[in-house]
Write a protein that holds these residues in place. Structure first.
Motif, PDB file in Angstrom:
ATOM      1  N   PHE A  45      -0.685  -9.003  -7.480  1.00  0.00           N
ATOM      2  CA  PHE A  45       0.757  -8.814  -7.686  1.00  0.00           C
ATOM      3  C   PHE A  45       1.113  -8.967  -9.161  1.00  0.00           C
ATOM      4  O   PHE A  45       1.807  -8.129  -9.740  1.00  0.00           O
ATOM      5  CB  PHE A  45       1.501  -9.842  -6.830  1.00  0.00           C
ATOM      6  N   ASP A  46       0.613 -10.043  -9.769  1.00  0.00           N
ATOM      7  CA  ASP A  46       0.912 -10.306 -11.180  1.00  0.00           C
ATOM      8  C   ASP A  46       0.342  -9.231 -12.099  1.00  0.00           C
ATOM      9  O   ASP A  46       0.899  -8.967 -13.163  1.00  0.00           O
ATOM     10  CB  ASP A  46       0.384 -11.687 -11.590  1.00  0.00           C
ATOM     11  N   LYS A  47      -0.764  -8.625 -11.673  1.00  0.00           N
ATOM     12  CA  LYS A  47      -1.375  -7.554 -12.468  1.00  0.00           C
ATOM     13  C   LYS A  47      -0.736  -6.191 -12.180  1.00  0.00           C
ATOM     14  O   LYS A  47      -1.046  -5.222 -12.856  1.00  0.00           O
ATOM     15  CB  LYS A  47      -2.868  -7.458 -12.154  1.00  0.00           C
ATOM     16  N   GLY A  48       0.088  -6.123 -11.140  1.00  0.00           N
ATOM     17  CA  GLY A  48       0.668  -4.844 -10.748  1.00  0.00           C
ATOM     18  C   GLY A  48      -0.350  -3.949 -10.065  1.00  0.00           C
ATOM     19  O   GLY A  48      -0.233  -2.725 -10.077  1.00  0.00           O
ATOM     20  N   ASP A  49      -1.355  -4.566  -9.447  1.00  0.00           N
ATOM     21  CA  ASP A  49      -2.440  -3.825  -8.798  1.00  0.00           C
ATOM     22  C   ASP A  49      -2.064  -3.529  -7.342  1.00  0.00           C
ATOM     23  O   ASP A  49      -2.485  -4.204  -6.416  1.00  0.00           O
ATOM     24  CB  ASP A  49      -3.728  -4.649  -8.873  1.00  0.00           C
ATOM     25  N   TRP A  50      -1.235  -2.514  -7.155  1.00  0.00           N
ATOM     26  CA  TRP A  50      -0.700  -2.183  -5.825  1.00  0.00           C
ATOM     27  C   TRP A  50      -1.792  -1.740  -4.867  1.00  0.00           C
ATOM     28  O   TRP A  50      -1.741  -2.037  -3.677  1.00  0.00           O
ATOM     29  CB  TRP A  50       0.370  -1.103  -5.942  1.00  0.00           C
ATOM     30  N   LYS A  51      -2.804  -1.044  -5.396  1.00  0.00           N
ATOM     31  CA  LYS A  51      -3.885  -0.538  -4.534  1.00  0.00           C
ATOM     32  C   LYS A  51      -4.632  -1.691  -3.860  1.00  0.00           C
ATOM     33  O   LYS A  51      -4.861  -1.673  -2.655  1.00  0.00           O
ATOM     34  CB  LYS A  51      -4.841   0.325  -5.356  1.00  0.00           C
ATOM     35  N   ASP A  52      -4.998  -2.691  -4.656  1.00  0.00           N
ATOM     36  CA  ASP A  52      -5.714  -3.836  -4.075  1.00  0.00           C
ATOM     37  C   ASP A  52      -4.803  -4.685  -3.196  1.00  0.00           C
ATOM     38  O   ASP A  52      -5.265  -5.276  -2.212  1.00  0.00           O
ATOM     39  CB  ASP A  52      -6.367  -4.680  -5.165  1.00  0.00           C
ATOM     40  N   LEU A  54      -2.404  -3.485  -1.266  1.00  0.00           N
ATOM     41  CA  LEU A  54      -2.345  -2.765   0.004  1.00  0.00           C
ATOM     42  C   LEU A  54      -3.646  -2.907   0.780  1.00  0.00           C
ATOM     43  O   LEU A  54      -3.624  -3.094   2.001  1.00  0.00           O
ATOM     44  CB  LEU A  54      -2.023  -1.287  -0.228  1.00  0.00           C
ATOM     45  N   SER A  55      -4.755  -2.851   0.085  1.00  0.00           N
ATOM     46  CA  SER A  55      -6.053  -3.017   0.742  1.00  0.00           C
ATOM     47  C   SER A  55      -6.161  -4.387   1.403  1.00  0.00           C
ATOM     48  O   SER A  55      -6.611  -4.508   2.554  1.00  0.00           O
ATOM     49  CB  SER A  55      -7.168  -2.832  -0.286  1.00  0.00           C
ATOM     50  N   LEU A  56      -5.735  -5.415   0.698  1.00  0.00           N
ATOM     51  CA  LEU A  56      -5.768  -6.778   1.238  1.00  0.00           C
ATOM     52  C   LEU A  56      -4.865  -6.905   2.465  1.00  0.00           C
ATOM     53  O   LEU A  56      -5.255  -7.492   3.481  1.00  0.00           O
ATOM     54  CB  LEU A  56      -5.340  -7.763   0.152  1.00  0.00           C
ATOM     55  N   LEU A  57      -3.672  -6.333   2.391  1.00  0.00           N
ATOM     56  CA  LEU A  57      -2.750  -6.383   3.527  1.00  0.00           C
ATOM     57  C   LEU A  57      -3.299  -5.610   4.722  1.00  0.00           C
ATOM     58  O   LEU A  57      -3.169  -6.050   5.871  1.00  0.00           O
ATOM     59  CB  LEU A  57      -1.379  -5.833   3.126  1.00  0.00           C
ATOM     60  N   GLU A  58      -3.920  -4.472   4.461  1.00  0.00           N
ATOM     61  CA  GLU A  58      -4.508  -3.687   5.554  1.00  0.00           C
ATOM     62  C   GLU A  58      -5.639  -4.438   6.235  1.00  0.00           C
ATOM     63  O   GLU A  58      -5.769  -4.408   7.454  1.00  0.00           O
ATOM     64  CB  GLU A  58      -4.986  -2.332   5.027  1.00  0.00           C
ATOM     65  N   GLU A  59      -6.464  -5.142   5.441  1.00  0.00           N
ATOM     66  CA  GLU A  59      -7.544  -5.950   6.012  1.00  0.00           C
ATOM     67  C   GLU A  59      -6.969  -7.058   6.898  1.00  0.00           C
ATOM     68  O   GLU A  59      -7.485  -7.311   7.994  1.00  0.00           O
ATOM     69  CB  GLU A  59      -8.390  -6.579   4.908  1.00  0.00           C
ATOM     70  N   HIS A  60      -5.933  -7.717   6.418  1.00  0.00           N
ATOM     71  CA  HIS A  60      -5.333  -8.802   7.194  1.00  0.00           C
ATOM     72  C   HIS A  60      -4.713  -8.253   8.483  1.00  0.00           C
ATOM     73  O   HIS A  60      -4.878  -8.845   9.560  1.00  0.00           O
ATOM     74  CB  HIS A  60      -4.279  -9.545   6.371  1.00  0.00           C
ATOM     75  N   ARG A  61      -4.041  -7.121   8.378  1.00  0.00           N
ATOM     76  CA  ARG A  61      -3.435  -6.498   9.555  1.00  0.00           C
ATOM     77  C   ARG A  61      -4.503  -6.145  10.580  1.00  0.00           C
ATOM     78  O   ARG A  61      -4.338  -6.376  11.786  1.00  0.00           O
ATOM     79  CB  ARG A  61      -2.666  -5.243   9.147  1.00  0.00           C
ATOM     80  N   GLU A  62      -5.613  -5.586  10.121  1.00  0.00           N
ATOM     81  CA  GLU A  62      -6.704  -5.223  11.025  1.00  0.00           C
ATOM     82  C   GLU A  62      -7.267  -6.456  11.729  1.00  0.00           C
ATOM     83  O   GLU A  62      -7.555  -6.431  12.927  1.00  0.00           O
ATOM     84  CB  GLU A  62      -7.808  -4.504  10.256  1.00  0.00           C
TER      85      GLU A  62
END
Length: 93
Positions: A45-52, A54-62
């Protein structure tokens, strides 16, 4: 951060609809994220790394969805056992 003429500069948390980083962290807690996941997400978040992010959130959702499916199987097993007991009771009459 770029600014559109006439618009004020936004903090990263505001770009996703939050007033503060604390609100983002609370949402992650409410979603059942571990402390490690929250730390990792906020680093992205602090780096503005939206791709990572989203990837982290998708992993948690799965992960959550897999747990839900496992518990649905357990409910199905209980429902079948209840059905068998009720069916046996009807046959005994």
């Amino acid at each position: 951060m770029s600014r559109i003429k006439g618009m004020r500069k936004m903090r990263p948390e505001q770009t996703i609809g939050y007033d503060s980083k604390e609100a983002v962290v609370q949402n992650l807690r409410d979603a059942g994220c571990s402390l490690d996941t929250i730390r990792c997400f906020m680093g992205y978040f602090d780096k503005g790394d939206w791709k990572d992010q989203l990837s982290l959130l998708e992993e948690h959702r799965e992960s959550i969805l897999n747990r839900v499916h496992e518990e649905e199987k357990q409910i199905d097993c209980l429902d079948y056992l209840v059905y068998q007991i009720k069916n046996r009771k009807k046959q005994a009459r």
